[in-house]
Design a protein around this motif. Structure first.
Motif, PDB file in Angstrom:
ATOM      1  N   GLU A 266       0.835  -1.195   0.000  1.00  0.00           N
ATOM      2  CA  GLU A 266       0.000   0.000   0.000  1.00  0.00           C
ATOM      3  C   GLU A 266       0.871   1.246   0.000  1.00  0.00           C
ATOM      4  N   PRO A 267       0.429   2.318  -0.701  1.00  0.00           N
ATOM      5  CA  PRO A 267       1.164   3.579  -0.621  1.00  0.00           C
ATOM      6  C   PRO A 267       1.025   4.195   0.768  1.00  0.00           C
ATOM      7  N   VAL A 268       1.961   5.067   1.103  1.00  0.00           N
ATOM      8  CA  VAL A 268       1.922   5.761   2.388  1.00  0.00           C
ATOM      9  C   VAL A 268       0.694   6.643   2.454  1.00  0.00           C
ATOM     10  N   LYS A 269       0.007   6.610   3.579  1.00  0.00           N
ATOM     11  CA  LYS A 269      -1.186   7.421   3.762  1.00  0.00           C
ATOM     12  C   LYS A 269      -0.809   8.744   4.444  1.00  0.00           C
ATOM     13  N   PRO A 270      -1.382   9.858   3.986  1.00  0.00           N
ATOM     14  CA  PRO A 270      -1.121  11.144   4.634  1.00  0.00           C
ATOM     15  C   PRO A 270      -1.565  11.139   6.091  1.00  0.00           C
ATOM     16  N   SER A 271      -0.968  11.990   6.878  1.00  0.00           N
ATOM     17  CA  SER A 271      -1.298  12.112   8.288  1.00  0.00           C
ATOM     18  C   SER A 271      -1.120  13.561   8.705  1.00  0.00           C
ATOM     19  N   ALA A 272      -1.882  13.993   9.700  1.00  0.00           N
ATOM     20  CA  ALA A 272      -1.788  15.370  10.187  1.00  0.00           C
ATOM     21  C   ALA A 272      -0.787  15.508  11.328  1.00  0.00           C
ATOM     22  N   LYS A 273      -0.229  14.405  11.801  1.00  0.00           N
ATOM     23  CA  LYS A 273       0.671  14.461  12.959  1.00  0.00           C
ATOM     24  C   LYS A 273       2.006  15.060  12.572  1.00  0.00           C
ATOM     25  N   THR A 274       2.483  16.033  13.337  1.00  0.00           N
ATOM     26  CA  THR A 274       3.791  16.634  13.105  1.00  0.00           C
ATOM     27  C   THR A 274       4.597  16.632  14.406  1.00  0.00           C
ATOM     28  N   VAL A 275       5.906  16.725  14.251  1.00  0.00           N
ATOM     29  CA  VAL A 275       6.804  16.869  15.386  1.00  0.00           C
ATOM     30  C   VAL A 275       7.406  18.263  15.317  1.00  0.00           C
ATOM     31  N   GLY A 276       7.139  19.083  16.324  1.00  0.00           N
ATOM     32  CA  GLY A 276       7.642  20.447  16.329  1.00  0.00           C
ATOM     33  C   GLY A 276       6.780  21.381  15.498  1.00  0.00           C
ATOM     34  N   SER A 277       7.091  22.677  15.575  1.00  0.00           N
ATOM     35  CA  SER A 277       6.347  23.674  14.814  1.00  0.00           C
ATOM     36  C   SER A 277       6.853  23.725  13.379  1.00  0.00           C
ATOM     37  N   VAL A 278       5.971  24.132  12.477  1.00  0.00           N
ATOM     38  CA  VAL A 278       6.305  24.175  11.053  1.00  0.00           C
ATOM     39  C   VAL A 278       7.026  25.483  10.748  1.00  0.00           C
ATOM     40  N   PRO A 279       8.281  25.445  10.292  1.00  0.00           N
ATOM     41  CA  PRO A 279       8.997  26.684   9.971  1.00  0.00           C
ATOM     42  C   PRO A 279       8.335  27.426   8.815  1.00  0.00           C
ATOM     43  N   THR A 280       8.508  28.734   8.795  1.00  0.00           N
ATOM     44  CA  THR A 280       7.963  29.548   7.708  1.00  0.00           C
ATOM     45  C   THR A 280       8.441  29.062   6.354  1.00  0.00           C
ATOM     46  N   GLN A 281       9.688  28.643   6.284  1.00  0.00           N
ATOM     47  CA  GLN A 281      10.257  28.209   5.006  1.00  0.00           C
ATOM     48  C   GLN A 281       9.562  26.978   4.440  1.00  0.00           C
ATOM     49  N   VAL A 282       8.880  26.224   5.279  1.00  0.00           N
ATOM     50  CA  VAL A 282       8.216  24.988   4.839  1.00  0.00           C
ATOM     51  C   VAL A 282       6.845  25.269   4.227  1.00  0.00           C
TER      52      VAL A 282
END
Length: 211
Positions: free
Chosen positions: A110-126
């Motif tokens: 199976e392909p990887v399924k998207p997820s909303a879980k993140t580690v740390g805050s999302v940098p502006t550059q991302v």
């Protein structure tokens, strides 16, 4: 600033949808046969933390990567859109069927399924990256076929190398050529690469059991 970046990211996502839908039909393959065909790749991609000789960076983790992305990457190496002599030679020896089989093996069932879980805050550059890759590098729940590559948990130095070659034009992609230009400095590249590399990931070194 963020609003502008998000608008650019949305535009890139729509461009990506139009440019990659045509590859969807070519993502099928036989994983058992693909595992056997992958034997020529094991010398680099089957060794944990193996390094490209020059420039010095880790070869990417490929196990559980999206199959359609693997096919696209191999086609780009074959055509020369990605400049790497060893990979050009390897990809040039593969038929379309070979690429499909190898990609099916690397992806798994199976392909990887998207997820909303993140580690740390999302940098502006991302921010520009999230429309396609999601906030954690696992992609997004959107009608994109195929999904963009999984970035989460990829080697940080490989991600830096990829972004740098998109920025300087040595690596070509209709979407990434423009998106990489939003990273104005080498430090921006490092921030994006470090963030995605730090996210939880299914990616792994591609071990095989084939003789």
């Amino acid at each position: 600033m963020l609003s502008r970046l998000n608008s650019l990211a949305l535009l890139a996502g729509l461009t990506a949808l139009g440019s990659i839908c045509a590859m969807a039909a070519h993502a099928a393959g036989d994983p058992a046969i693909g595992e056997k065909k992958f034997y020529t790749c094991v010398g680099c991609h089957g060794i944990d933390d193996y390094k490209n000789a020059y420039p010095d960076y880790s070869v990417p983790r490929l196990r559980h990567q999206n199959s359609a992305y693997i096919i696209s990457a191999l086609q780009e190496y074959k055509s020369g859109e990605r400049p790497h002599p060893t990979m050009h030679a390897q990809a040039s020896s593969l038929s379309d069927e070979d690429m499909q089989d190898i990609a099916a093996y690397l992806q798994g069932a199976e392909p990887v399924k998207p997820s909303a879980k993140t580690v740390g805050s999302v940098p502006t550059q991302v921010a520009p990256c999230t429309a396609c890759h999601g906030e954690n590098g696992l992609g997004v729940e959107a009608p994109m076929t195929p999904k963009p590559p999984v970035l989460a948990g990829q080697h940080v130095d490989y991600l830096e190398q990829a972004l740098t070659t998109y920025r300087n034009g040595r690596r070509k992609n209709v979407v990434m050529d423009g998106m990489a230009q939003l990273l104005k400095t080498d430090e921006d590249v490092k921030i994006v690469a470090a963030y995605f590399a730090s996210q939880p990931s299914p990616l792994a070194t591609a071990k095989t059991t084939s003789k």
